[in-house]
Design a protein around this motif. Structure first.
Motif, PDB file in Angstrom:
ATOM      1  N   SER A  47    -105.321 -68.847  91.985  1.00 13.40           N
ATOM      2  CA  SER A  47    -104.124 -68.122  92.415  1.00 13.40           C
ATOM      3  C   SER A  47    -103.575 -67.272  91.285  1.00 13.40           C
ATOM      4  O   SER A  47    -103.334 -67.767  90.184  1.00 13.40           O
ATOM      5  N   GLN A 115    -105.473 -61.803  98.635  1.00 15.55           N
ATOM      6  CA  GLN A 115    -104.601 -62.929  98.336  1.00 15.55           C
ATOM      7  C   GLN A 115    -103.267 -62.833  99.079  1.00 15.55           C
ATOM      8  O   GLN A 115    -102.668 -63.853  99.431  1.00 15.55           O
ATOM      9  N   SER A 119    -101.845 -65.733 101.363  1.00 16.84           N
ATOM     10  CA  SER A 119    -100.554 -66.357 101.073  1.00 16.84           C
ATOM     11  C   SER A 119     -99.714 -66.571 102.324  1.00 16.84           C
ATOM     12  O   SER A 119     -98.860 -67.465 102.361  1.00 16.84           O
ATOM     13  N   HIS A 124    -102.327 -72.109 103.999  1.00 18.23           N
ATOM     14  CA  HIS A 124    -101.991 -71.950 102.580  1.00 18.23           C
ATOM     15  C   HIS A 124    -100.571 -72.436 102.319  1.00 18.23           C
ATOM     16  O   HIS A 124    -100.321 -73.144 101.335  1.00 18.23           O
ATOM     17  N   ASP A 131     -95.438 -71.974  96.708  1.00 11.07           N
ATOM     18  CA  ASP A 131     -96.056 -70.714  96.292  1.00 11.07           C
ATOM     19  C   ASP A 131     -95.254 -69.518  96.809  1.00 11.07           C
ATOM     20  O   ASP A 131     -94.360 -69.642  97.647  1.00 11.07           O
ATOM     21  N   VAL A 133     -95.081 -65.953  98.946  1.00 12.30           N
ATOM     22  CA  VAL A 133     -95.661 -65.366 100.162  1.00 12.30           C
ATOM     23  C   VAL A 133     -95.395 -63.871 100.078  1.00 12.30           C
ATOM     24  O   VAL A 133     -94.244 -63.454  99.861  1.00 12.30           O
TER      25      VAL A 133
END
Length: 214
Positions: A47, A115, A119, A124, A131, A133
């Motif tokens: 990531s 990615q 996201s 995910h 994380d 987004v």
């Protein structure tokens, strides 16, 4: 962290009027150990956001300690930004600009699109709830930026909300401009999640050589 504290020492004495610098340094290092245990896992090397956490969460430790010592939040932000810029500029210019070119490259833009899509998936977000987004933004007719990213959820906002760091969160946001400028990239951003907007609107373009930060 120790390098950052070395760079910040004069400002801590002259602007924040902190006399017991050795004590403050130890408090920051102790707090940093706490921050490391609080830092979320968002996928490791797979990531791109892991690097953001590793680079910037240390400033949460500095902010917490300086706030306890009564340093105004605005001054904490100034000290952190100048310290971060000095640390970035300590890297060789050729390496910084090469990193900037890589970030703006078609290959990296393709990775960012991939990615960004990942996201936003339910799987995910379930696996890495702390994380970011985000969406990749293509320039439209008349736009002057090369590409953009809209962050719809921010890992730092989640971190700050969980640990009571909301007041110092805007200082972390402010570090982004120097992070990109020192690599030859112009960042335009007019709103942030931390400021109450629906998303952070990052827009990237290359700085002209005469404007590169040296």
């Amino acid at each position: 962290m120790r390098h950052r504290l070395d760079l910040a020492e004069a400002m801590l004495r002259e602007r924040a009027h902190l006399a017991e610098i050795d004590r403050v340094r130890q408090e920051v290092m102790d707090e940093f150990q706490i921050v490391l245990t609080q830092m979320p896992y968002v996928g490791g090397a797979a990531s791109r956001m892991s690097d953001f956490f590793m680079r910037l969460t240390g400033f949460m430790a500095i902010s917490r300690v300086l706030r306890r010592h009564g340093v105004p939040v605005s001054m904490i932000g100034e000290i952190e930004r100048e310290t971060y810029k000095a640390q970035l500029l300590a890297e060789p210019e050729a390496e910084r600009l090469a990193s900037g070119r890589q970030f703006m490259s078609p290959e990296n833009q393709a990775l960012l699109r991939e990615q960004a899509t990942e996201s936003a998936t339910e799987s995910h977000q379930k696996e890495f709830p702390e994380d970011f987004v985000y969406d990749f933004v293509e320039p439209g007719p008349g736009d002057k930026f090369e590409f953009g990213i809209n962050y719809r959820a921010c890992g730092f906002c989640k971190f700050a909300a969980r640990h009571g760091d909301e007041e110092i969160l805007p200082n972390i946001c402010g570090l982004d401009f120097d992070a990109y400028a020192t690599r030859g990239i112009h960042l335009e951003r007019t709103q942030t999640l931390a400021g109450g907007a629906s998303h952070c609107n990052f827009r990237f373009s290359r700085l002209r050589p005469r404007h590169n930060v040296r």
